[in-house]
Design a protein around this motif. Sequence first.
Motif, PDB file in Angstrom:
ATOM      1  N   THR A   2      83.520   9.980 -91.567  1.00 26.69           N
ATOM      2  CA  THR A   2      83.211   9.131 -92.718  1.00 26.69           C
ATOM      3  C   THR A   2      81.744   9.293 -93.110  1.00 26.69           C
ATOM      4  OG1 THR A   2      83.272   6.884 -93.543  1.00 26.69           O
ATOM      5  CG2 THR A   2      82.713   7.125 -91.253  1.00 26.69           C
ATOM      6  N   THR A   3      81.480   9.321 -94.380  1.00 29.52           N
ATOM      7  CA  THR A   3      80.102   9.504 -94.842  1.00 29.52           C
ATOM      8  C   THR A   3      79.614   8.209 -95.480  1.00 29.52           C
ATOM      9  OG1 THR A   3      80.804  10.100 -97.044  1.00 29.52           O
ATOM     10  CG2 THR A   3      80.691  11.886 -95.431  1.00 29.52           C
ATOM     11  N   SER A   4      78.318   8.144 -95.779  1.00 28.41           N
ATOM     12  CA  SER A   4      77.807   6.920 -96.392  1.00 28.41           C
ATOM     13  C   SER A   4      78.343   6.785 -97.820  1.00 28.41           C
ATOM     14  CB  SER A   4      76.281   6.882 -96.349  1.00 28.41           C
ATOM     15  OG  SER A   4      75.767   7.806 -97.266  1.00 28.41           O
ATOM     16  N   ALA A   5      78.664   7.920 -98.450  1.00 24.21           N
ATOM     17  CA  ALA A   5      79.285   7.848 -99.784  1.00 24.21           C
ATOM     18  C   ALA A   5      80.669   7.199 -99.690  1.00 24.21           C
ATOM     19  CB  ALA A   5      79.405   9.240-100.394  1.00 24.21           C
ATOM     20  N   ASP A   6      81.430   7.549 -98.622  1.00 24.02           N
ATOM     21  CA  ASP A   6      82.740   6.927 -98.406  1.00 24.02           C
ATOM     22  C   ASP A   6      82.578   5.419 -98.223  1.00 24.02           C
ATOM     23  OD1 ASP A   6      83.978   9.378 -98.454  1.00 24.02           O
ATOM     24  OD2 ASP A   6      83.934   9.627 -96.276  1.00 24.02           O
ATOM     25  N   ALA A   7      81.580   5.045 -97.436  1.00 28.52           N
ATOM     26  CA  ALA A   7      81.357   3.625 -97.153  1.00 28.52           C
ATOM     27  C   ALA A   7      81.053   2.888 -98.452  1.00 28.52           C
ATOM     28  CB  ALA A   7      80.218   3.465 -96.151  1.00 28.52           C
ATOM     29  N   SER A   8      80.258   3.529 -99.292  1.00 32.31           N
ATOM     30  CA  SER A   8      79.886   2.907-100.556  1.00 32.31           C
ATOM     31  C   SER A   8      81.111   2.791-101.478  1.00 32.31           C
ATOM     32  CB  SER A   8      78.766   3.737-101.192  1.00 32.31           C
ATOM     33  OG  SER A   8      78.654   3.423-102.539  1.00 32.31           O
ATOM     34  N   THR A   9      81.953   3.827-101.483  1.00 31.08           N
ATOM     35  CA  THR A   9      83.201   3.779-102.259  1.00 31.08           C
ATOM     36  C   THR A   9      84.070   2.621-101.792  1.00 31.08           C
ATOM     37  OG1 THR A   9      83.177   6.180-102.449  1.00 31.08           O
ATOM     38  CG2 THR A   9      85.278   5.091-102.893  1.00 31.08           C
ATOM     39  N   PHE A  10      84.149   2.459-100.471  1.00 28.98           N
ATOM     40  CA  PHE A  10      84.978   1.388 -99.929  1.00 28.98           C
ATOM     41  C   PHE A  10      84.454   0.015-100.350  1.00 28.98           C
ATOM     42  CE2 PHE A  10      86.050  -1.717 -96.649  1.00 28.98           C
ATOM     43  CZ  PHE A  10      87.432  -1.666 -96.766  1.00 28.98           C
ATOM     44  N   ARG A  11      83.135  -0.154-100.271  1.00 30.77           N
ATOM     45  CA  ARG A  11      82.548  -1.445-100.675  1.00 30.77           C
ATOM     46  C   ARG A  11      82.850  -1.741-102.141  1.00 30.77           C
ATOM     47  NH1 ARG A  11      78.348  -3.503 -97.575  1.00 30.77           N
ATOM     48  NH2 ARG A  11      77.251  -4.127 -99.455  1.00 30.77           N
ATOM     49  N   THR A  12      82.751  -0.710-102.972  1.00 34.87           N
ATOM     50  CA  THR A  12      83.061  -0.901-104.397  1.00 34.87           C
ATOM     51  C   THR A  12      84.526  -1.300-104.573  1.00 34.87           C
ATOM     52  OG1 THR A  12      81.417   0.767-104.939  1.00 34.87           O
ATOM     53  CG2 THR A  12      83.001   0.208-106.662  1.00 34.87           C
TER      54      THR A  12
END
Lengths: 342, 342
Positions: A2-12
């Motif tokens: 998992t990348t920080s971009a994935d984490a950000s997508t999930f939060r959105t």
Amino acid sequence: MTTSADASTFRTSVSLKLREFAERQASFLAEIDENAAELAAHALSFTEGGKLLRPTFCHAGWLIAGGTQSAERIVTAAAAFEWLQASALVHDDLMDESDTRRGRPSVHREHEARHRAHNLVGDAVQHGERVAVLLGDLLLSWADELFAESQPDQRSLHFWSRCKSEVIAGQYLDVLAQTSARLTVEDALRVVRFKSAKYTIERPLHVGASLAGASDDVLDALSDVALPLGEAFQLRDDLLGVYGDPQATGKPAGDDLREGKRTVLVAHAAELGDPELIYSLLGTEAGAEKLGPLFREWGAVEATEADIARLEAQTDEAIDRLGRDARAILEPLVAKTIHRNR
Amino acid sequence: MTTSADASTFRTSVSLKLREFAERQASFLAEIDENAAELAAHALSFTEGGKLLRPTFCHAGWLIAGGTQSAERIVTAAAAFEWLQASALVHDDLMDESDTRRGRPSVHREHEARHRAHNLVGDAVQHGERVAVLLGDLLLSWADELFAESQPDQRSLHFWSRCKSEVIAGQYLDVLAQTSARLTVEDALRVVRFKSAKYTIERPLHVGASLAGASDDVLDALSDVALPLGEAFQLRDDLLGVYGDPQATGKPAGDDLREGKRTVLVAHAAELGDPELIYSLLGTEAGAEKLGPLFREWGAVEATEADIARLEAQTDEAIDRLGRDARAILEPLVAKTIHRNR
């Protein structure tokens, strides 16, 4: 991986899910009465600026157990934790008579102020409290409604129910703790375990992992990570509640001392310093000013930081047992949970 | 065809289910802390002496839609309504600052008294309020947990969620009504519709019928029965809240007047008599004594009884449309709902 971009997508995705759900509820409430729809608007605005910690751990559990990145089902279940958290905060602020939350007036204070501003009939304080009781109830009800939309199996539902009961039981122990003259570090840690560690970290991980079909072994290994991490999370909260920057925390300086919270930090201070002085000042305005420097002088801050370091080391060992893929998912979260300024 | 023996068997099954569930929760809470287990004991004792009105209507809906007498699944779903009701009562008493419930101290008063009796640290009133917030939350959480055990389909779950949101929205409208100087009969009736009619009769019927696979036509016909019946139920409650026998109601005489409740009875009195006098006395001890006789003198009791009679006739017509089998099930419930002394 998992990348920080994935984490950000999930939060959105979680934020969008909360908004979509609140809008659906607002339309339904508006059919009853326009004034009732205000409740939904207030509920949604209340979740803005949250750290989304519980949804994030729920997602982490799901990924560790092999779930697909940001699947609809996990977004739904994870978002439900945020309504649960919002409910707990509204009722917490009411019980603690807190004036502020996330830099804004708490719900009961906000509605008390509106009552005054519109010069309404009846007691403004009582009115604010009534609205806070009802909004917290509505949010708790929403949490279950949204969670059910994730179509949980029996085991996931079991962890979800446990989560709700544990946080309420933990809060009850906290309320009882406020009624006794003394509180040991051990007692304070038990409150932390249920009110924070299980509620914030362990159960969200369990629900997420369970939805992805994790084995019981994985669930146990997640508990080994979650409990020390969750305790460290709460001890950091205790320190921020006294020494945090109001700009970052959204709470006035020394707020926990003003509210007389019986935290692990206070228990350490009572064991290291002058308990008589502490308990005479705790819960007063003078206490909010004086106790912070005294706790530091007596070594209570150092003792709490030492606890956090010890718990962080335990967390790290437990992550080792979960393996390298789990470490990639959990390590960034551990850092954010333990080392933060809000 | 349902008999009064069947009805009694069903009530016993619901009580046993509540006890079994509370004992399960108590064991779980005792693992956390012995003190936490007290919450479960208190929750169970709180349900004793209830009328089991919502479970009874839930069962009626199930039977009308062809469900089997006292099946486990309907007992479970019906019992969940009782935890929901217990939660609403604990929080209602807190919001209304009521001293008594079912002839005993209300939850917040009980814990306030215990705090005093044990000479604990902190403010006794605040402690009682905190426990009431948490116990109400726990009961609401239990309601969902138990309801999920009935393995509801999507439609039944939808009605259950609606029920919870509607009662909270209705209570919110009631809270708002208390903040305005005047309240029309029409406004008061809208509060009644959501706070009582849908919550107490319509949604329990819908959930029960839906679990038994009722058609949408049957659900609509049940609404036609439920809404007038539920309004009549609440108007009877309004009269009992002022003129009821304290021995039967478990509440002191004139309690609704003392609490300043804006009921349909009050709205009638304001339209028929002297509104200035009413609103100056409502919510005071003097009002609790003086307003009852004045309302009667002005014809407000007669107007409310006329509303009840009209609503009862509407209910009866709606039952006709459901047919003879439904009448056999509903008729005894209608009598108990409208003509009662507690």
